[in-house]
Write an enzyme that holds these catalytic residues in place. Sequence first.
Site, PDB file in Angstrom:
ATOM      1  N   ASN A  63     -27.983 -75.946 -66.813  1.00  0.00           N
ATOM      2  CA  ASN A  63     -27.872 -77.156 -67.606  1.00  0.00           C
ATOM      3  C   ASN A  63     -28.848 -77.155 -68.761  1.00  0.00           C
ATOM      4  O   ASN A  63     -29.938 -76.585 -68.688  1.00  0.00           O
ATOM      5  CB  ASN A  63     -28.058 -78.414 -66.723  1.00  0.00           C
ATOM      6  CG  ASN A  63     -29.513 -78.837 -66.615  1.00  0.00           C
ATOM      7  OD1 ASN A  63     -30.067 -79.462 -67.528  1.00  0.00           O
ATOM      8  ND2 ASN A  63     -30.150 -78.487 -65.506  1.00  0.00           N
TER       9      ASN A  63
ATOM     10  N   ILE B 231     -29.357 -80.425 -70.629  1.00  0.00           N
ATOM     11  CA  ILE B 231     -29.077 -81.825 -70.932  1.00  0.00           C
ATOM     12  C   ILE B 231     -29.949 -82.285 -72.097  1.00  0.00           C
ATOM     13  O   ILE B 231     -29.555 -83.119 -72.904  1.00  0.00           O
ATOM     14  CB  ILE B 231     -29.360 -82.714 -69.684  1.00  0.00           C
ATOM     15  CG1 ILE B 231     -28.597 -82.193 -68.459  1.00  0.00           C
ATOM     16  CG2 ILE B 231     -29.034 -84.176 -69.965  1.00  0.00           C
ATOM     17  CD1 ILE B 231     -27.112 -82.090 -68.590  1.00  0.00           C
TER      18      ILE B 231
ATOM     19  N   ASN C 161     -40.392 -90.038 -62.768  1.00  0.00           N
ATOM     20  CA  ASN C 161     -40.611 -88.714 -63.369  1.00  0.00           C
ATOM     21  C   ASN C 161     -40.817 -88.913 -64.859  1.00  0.00           C
ATOM     22  O   ASN C 161     -40.057 -89.623 -65.510  1.00  0.00           O
ATOM     23  CB  ASN C 161     -39.389 -87.836 -63.083  1.00  0.00           C
ATOM     24  CG  ASN C 161     -39.504 -86.432 -63.659  1.00  0.00           C
ATOM     25  OD1 ASN C 161     -39.417 -86.245 -64.866  1.00  0.00           O
ATOM     26  ND2 ASN C 161     -39.673 -85.447 -62.807  1.00  0.00           N
TER      27      ASN C 161
ATOM     28  N   ASN D 248     -43.324 -83.969 -65.250  1.00  0.00           N
ATOM     29  CA  ASN D 248     -42.539 -82.772 -65.569  1.00  0.00           C
ATOM     30  C   ASN D 248     -43.253 -82.039 -66.703  1.00  0.00           C
ATOM     31  O   ASN D 248     -43.302 -82.538 -67.821  1.00  0.00           O
ATOM     32  CB  ASN D 248     -41.128 -83.210 -65.977  1.00  0.00           C
ATOM     33  CG  ASN D 248     -40.270 -82.053 -66.446  1.00  0.00           C
ATOM     34  OD1 ASN D 248     -40.675 -80.892 -66.372  1.00  0.00           O
ATOM     35  ND2 ASN D 248     -39.083 -82.374 -66.922  1.00  0.00           N
TER      36      ASN D 248
ATOM     37  N   CYS E 249     -41.705 -78.814 -70.373  1.00  0.00           N
ATOM     38  CA  CYS E 249     -41.190 -79.254 -71.668  1.00  0.00           C
ATOM     39  C   CYS E 249     -41.974 -78.571 -72.766  1.00  0.00           C
ATOM     40  O   CYS E 249     -43.160 -78.309 -72.614  1.00  0.00           O
ATOM     41  CB  CYS E 249     -41.376 -80.760 -71.854  1.00  0.00           C
ATOM     42  SG  CYS E 249     -40.958 -81.708 -70.433  1.00  0.00           S
TER      43      CYS E 249
ATOM     44  N   GLY F 177     -31.392 -81.935 -55.132  1.00  0.00           N
ATOM     45  CA  GLY F 177     -30.964 -82.081 -56.524  1.00  0.00           C
ATOM     46  C   GLY F 177     -29.482 -81.897 -56.712  1.00  0.00           C
ATOM     47  O   GLY F 177     -28.683 -82.789 -56.401  1.00  0.00           O
TER      48      GLY F 177
END
Lengths: 311, 265
Positions: A78, A80, A108, A136, A139, A274
């Site tokens: 993915n 997204i 998150n 998270n 990134c 998930g």
Amino acid sequence: MGTTVEKNTGERLPVEIAGIRFQNPVMTASGTFGYGSEFAPYTDLNRLGAVVVKGLSLKPRQGNPGPRIVETPCGMLNAIGLQNVGVEAFIKEKLPYLRKYSTRVIANIFGETMEDYSEVARMLDGVEGVAALEVNISCPNVKKGGIVFGTDPFEAAKVVMAVKKSTRLPVITKLSPNVTDIKVMVRAVEDAGSDAVSIINTLTGMVVDVEKRRPALATVTGGLSGPAIRPVAVRMVWEARKVARTPIIGVGGIMEAKDALEFIIAGATAVQVGTASFIDPNAAVKVAEGIAEYVERHGTTVSKLVGSLEV
Amino acid sequence: MESKDRKILFNEVAAPGCFRLGLEWRSAEVTPGQFVMVRVSDGLDPLLRRPFGVYGVHGGRGKNPLKGNVVELLYKVVGKGTRILSARERNESVNVLGPLGNGFPEAGKDEKVIMVGGGMGIVPFLMLAKKLGDGLLLYGARGKSEAALAKDFKGTACRVKVSTVDGSVGAKGLVTELLEREITKDSVVYACGPVGMLKAATKVAAAAGVRCHVSLERSMACGIGVCLGCAVRAKTHGERENRNYMMVCSEGPVFDSEDIDWELL
Ligand SMILES: Cc1cc2nc3c(=O)[nH]c(=O)nc-3n(C[C@H](O)[C@H](O)[C@H](O)COP(=O)(O)OP(=O)(O)OC[C@H]3O[C@@H](n4cnc5c(N)ncnc54)[C@H](O)[C@@H]3O)c2cc1C
Ligand SMILES: Cc1cc2nc3c(=O)[nH]c(=O)nc-3n(C[C@H](O)[C@H](O)[C@H](O)COP(=O)(O)O)c2cc1C
Ligand code: FES
């Protein structure tokens, strides 16, 4: 010792992470469970250990152009692009719904700069109904030429420190598997004050459409998830356990209770489900039920199973 | 909206490479244009469910074509998932999530409905034709055998005109050329099929100054608006910041063609 303290499964299942008690060790993984409400028609949110919501940023984000997903053998890729409603809309529009449930909510969060991370964390501090933050770090850092925070122990530690300074909430750091040595990352974030680690986020992957000679995803590469990544995730949890002083939450390819137990036995205190929720919206609750059955059958508790691997 | 094991009542060839799948489904209620997500097998490969439009609902009491106890799908074998599905047998079960999505909107009082279907894009229109009681279906078939599906519309009051590119059945040429001939200022166009066809139908409708609703296809993982994988670009850029993408599964699959950024599809 000889006494039957843990008679019913209710007492066999709870786990504690960063001082928070979870009624069972099964959480939903960020980005695969929306903001919770979407799943209410299909599953009982009250039977989850925690709902981890879609990654939140300071401002709403639109995400990437399509195609954003492509199926892979026993998995999916993915890109997204972290589309989300933004932290403000989350607090105003999404969180009130989740407060109706007894299940813990973990927010998150992510950012493109250190300042973003601090600010999102600050905005969630003291907000009723948020039990912890999951950070998270997979990134790109826009101020550092797009280097992913989570692939550099120094940058990762700085993010954790920035977040810790901005909140009184427990901080769970979600680690990227796209590193040479996960142990280095675990130590770095723990030293920075992280209260627990989630292992793993998606593995970077790529699919080529050979007829068109083009990448299957608009962004070329994407994050691989699903049962295909599970052995990698279990291995990383096991390695992390050797150095970790804080609890580990195991994530990656869990489809059923047996898979979750692999993580727990390898060293995870809790797990996240998930991609499986896409295939069966009730998957996480079924995993929790299966774990309950297992600990009952083996006359043990989840806490005792954690890291009980014999090698 | 539920995720349930459904017994297969039939899974038979409708045309070469194309199957009808009948699922036992107590008190089904479906809006034409809605779809379901089918788990073709319990294995891990293919992992994701496959989306299919609902072709019909039968076996209910009375004559309501939107309610019944059997849900029928019509699908074409194009890859691994559909191949596995085509091998599933009567009395086995498959897990099905749905019905999902919005379906086609009601037509205005004075609007005359023209349905434009290309290939498997015919699927949502059988229920719609039954619901409307009239209407016109323009069906772009891929050849003689696919064109034979038009006979399923015999029991409806809907007029059917078929076109094939090679002229083997009906008019020779594109189905949107048929649309150009049939469209009037009272029409409303409902289209489902390949993107090229949808773009052309949008243009024809715009030229005639009438509304056009299109059903889109995107690769899907969840079908319920959470993975954010099935996004399409909305035309209303920046109007509301977070509306620049629309999810085909939860906000569609049917959209007003004016709302879609066709350049980026
Ligand atoms: C809302 C919706 C409704 C649909 N309704 C129907 C229907 O009523 N009948 C029907 O036959 N098909 C329908 N489809 C398409 C169907 O979902 C795909 O053909 C199917 O998922 C292919 O699975 P596979 O494993 O056989 O093919 P794969 O091995 O996944 O792919 C084989 C080929 O099919 C293409 N493909 C894969 N998924 C899709 C997709 N979602 N849309 C278009 N092409 C795709 C791939 O690009 C590839 O070229 C619908 C799709 C959507 C999104
Ligand atoms: C569609 C999708 C979106 C995701 N979004 C996020 C996210 O916003 N934040 C995050 O930390 N992880 C995100 N993840 C990663 C998952 O939370 C999880 O770590 C990963 O998918 C591995 O677990 P799984 O194999 O059980 O899916 C996403 C994963 C998927 C498949
Ligand atoms: S398929 Fe998951 S959001 Fe549409």
